[in-house]
Scaffold this motif. Structure first.
Motif, PDB file in Angstrom:
ATOM      1  N   SER A  65     -10.611 -24.466   3.867  1.00  0.00           N
ATOM      2  CA  SER A  65     -11.469 -24.460   2.669  1.00  0.00           C
ATOM      3  C   SER A  65     -12.402 -25.655   2.759  1.00  0.00           C
ATOM      4  O   SER A  65     -12.129 -26.728   2.228  1.00  0.00           O
ATOM      5  N   ASP A 122     -11.257 -18.904   6.420  1.00  0.00           N
ATOM      6  CA  ASP A 122     -11.925 -19.606   5.320  1.00  0.00           C
ATOM      7  C   ASP A 122     -12.729 -18.590   4.512  1.00  0.00           C
ATOM      8  O   ASP A 122     -13.797 -18.138   4.933  1.00  0.00           O
ATOM      9  N   SER A 169     -13.524 -19.143   1.210  1.00  0.00           N
ATOM     10  CA  SER A 169     -14.052 -19.795   0.004  1.00  0.00           C
ATOM     11  C   SER A 169     -15.524 -19.420  -0.195  1.00  0.00           C
ATOM     12  O   SER A 169     -16.280 -19.245   0.771  1.00  0.00           O
ATOM     13  N   SER A 186     -19.946 -23.902   1.079  1.00  0.00           N
ATOM     14  CA  SER A 186     -18.747 -23.392   1.751  1.00  0.00           C
ATOM     15  C   SER A 186     -19.013 -23.269   3.252  1.00  0.00           C
ATOM     16  O   SER A 186     -20.137 -23.533   3.734  1.00  0.00           O
TER      17      SER A 186
END
Length: 407
Positions: A67, A120, A122, A127
């Motif tokens: 993240s 990931d 996010s 991001s």
């Protein structure tokens, strides 16, 4: 492929993974410890970041961020196993091979980039999807390493298998030939797989276990034999490595446990060894019982038993002069009635005398037939002698009487 498209695909896979695996595993908060020795520092928009291995736990397991841009407190709240996808298998293999490697910042930064690409999801401002190109500009050599390690993972992760099942209905024996391949159809550079056998059959020359583990880098041939009638199945399962995902203020990933995935299955109809049965009406020949003589199964003929009173007296020689001793039949009267027998107490000297005489009696009993024959001949000769003597006496008396008359 655009990174947003990959992120959308990963999001979909994660949703499937939740439905398959269930809720995350919750436990008491676990503390992991920051460790940037295997990371590369970068600056994006004036903010410092670390790309690589970011933390370790008490067991030395390595943790990687999934993240980007979130502030980490390194406190793990829960965990779940990543869904079983091609990308997750590659990440799992790489983490199993290299997560504990030291002195390799370039390698660990490449692993961190791959993990961000796969896990990931996010969507917050700044991001991973938004900043990935900036990271590639900051550390291009790490992205070159990404292509290298991904090719290595693809060359080692097992994907599918072929299986050739052979069986001879006459000998009730067969063989199975197994080959394992990667996603690209090549033989893997490493790896293990198992072949499981189920049904009325067993391996020949292998252990009693129904699963045989083998090296995935070469072809495997196994011999087997049927033990009955029915269907035999063979299942080829390849060894894979899972990835654990951790919920935290800044989410993490690390290597998980190995597991097996079914790659190929085949079946075969078999017949077991035939046991010959006797034809209708055939009966086994009776076998003589132990101790029986003569025809099989026949009853032994009883031996003749002597009549009462016929037993010879083996302790005495026949009395030629006086004839048979009538005292020997004192226990039977003229009409065959048994007379009372008087019991006498024997002294110790008589007992010892009888005991010492027992061997002689046994020897005489053994010679009984010859003794009886010899006694009969002696009796005849004795009677003939008496007759001859009596005749001679009568002739002598007659001669005397004639001479007396002449005189």
């Amino acid at each position: 492929m655009a990174r947003r498209a990959i992120a959308s695909l990963v999001t979909a896979c994660a949703a499937v993974g939740v439905s398959m695996i269930g809720a995350a595993n919750a436990w008491a908060v676990q503390q992991v410890y920051p460790n940037y020795m295997e990371s590369r520092p970068i600056v994006i928009d004036g903010t410092s970041h670390m790309i690589g291995r970011l933390a370790v736990d008490d067991d030395g397991e390595a943790y990687y961020c999934i993240s980007f841009e979130d502030k980490a407190d390194f406190k793990l709240v829960s965990s779940t196993t990543a869904p079983d996808t091609d990308e997750a298998r590659q990440v799992g293999w790489l983490l199993a091979q290299y997560s504990r490697t030291t002195g390799a910042q370039m390698l660990h930064s490449a692993l961190a980039i791959i993990i961000h690409d796969v896990f990931d999801t996010s969507t917050n401002p700044n991001s991973w999807v938004d900043l990935r190109s900036m990271v590639a500009t900051a550390i291009p050599s790490s992205f070159t390493k990404v292509d290298e390690v991904l090719q290595e993972a693809q060359a080692n992760v097992l994907d599918h298998a072929s299986i050739d099942v052979q069986f001879n209905q006459e000998t009730h024996q067969g063989r199975v030939i197994v080959d394992v391949y990667t996603k690209t159809g090549q033989r893997p550079a490493s790896g293990k797989f198992t072949v499981k056998l189920s049904g009325p059959a067993r391996w020949v020359g292998e252990s009693e276990q129904n699963a045989v583990e083998a090296d995935a880098t070469k072809q495997l041939t196994l011999e087997w034999e049927a033990t009955g009638d029915g269907e035999v199945s063979f299942a080829v399962e390849g060894l894979q490595y899972s990835v654990l995902l951790f919920e935290s203020k800044q989410n993490f990933a690390r290597r998980g446990e190995p597991y097996y995935v079914l790659m190929k299955e085949a079946t075969a109809a078999v017949n077991g060894p035939v046991v010959a049965e006797p034809e209708p009406g055939d009966k086994p020949e009776p076998q003589p019982e132990p101790g029986d003589e003569g025809e099989p199964g026949g009853e032994p003929e009883p031996e003749p038993q002597p009549e009462p009173g016929d037993e010879p007296d083996i302790d005495k020689e026949p009395d030629v002069e006086n004839g048979p001793d009538e005292s020997d039949r004192s226990d039977v009267d003229e009409v065959g009635n048994t007379a009372p027998i008087t019991t006498q107490t024997k002294s110790s000297e008589q007992v010892r005398s009888e005991q010492s005489a027992q061997p002689q009696a046994d020897a005489e009993q053994s010679a009984q037939p010859l003794a009886q024959t010899g006694s009969g001949i002696v009796e005849v000769l004795w009677l003939l002698a008496i007759l001859v003597a009596t005749g001679a006496s009568l002739m002598a008396l007659a001669g005397f009487h004639v001479r007396d008359q002449k005189g």
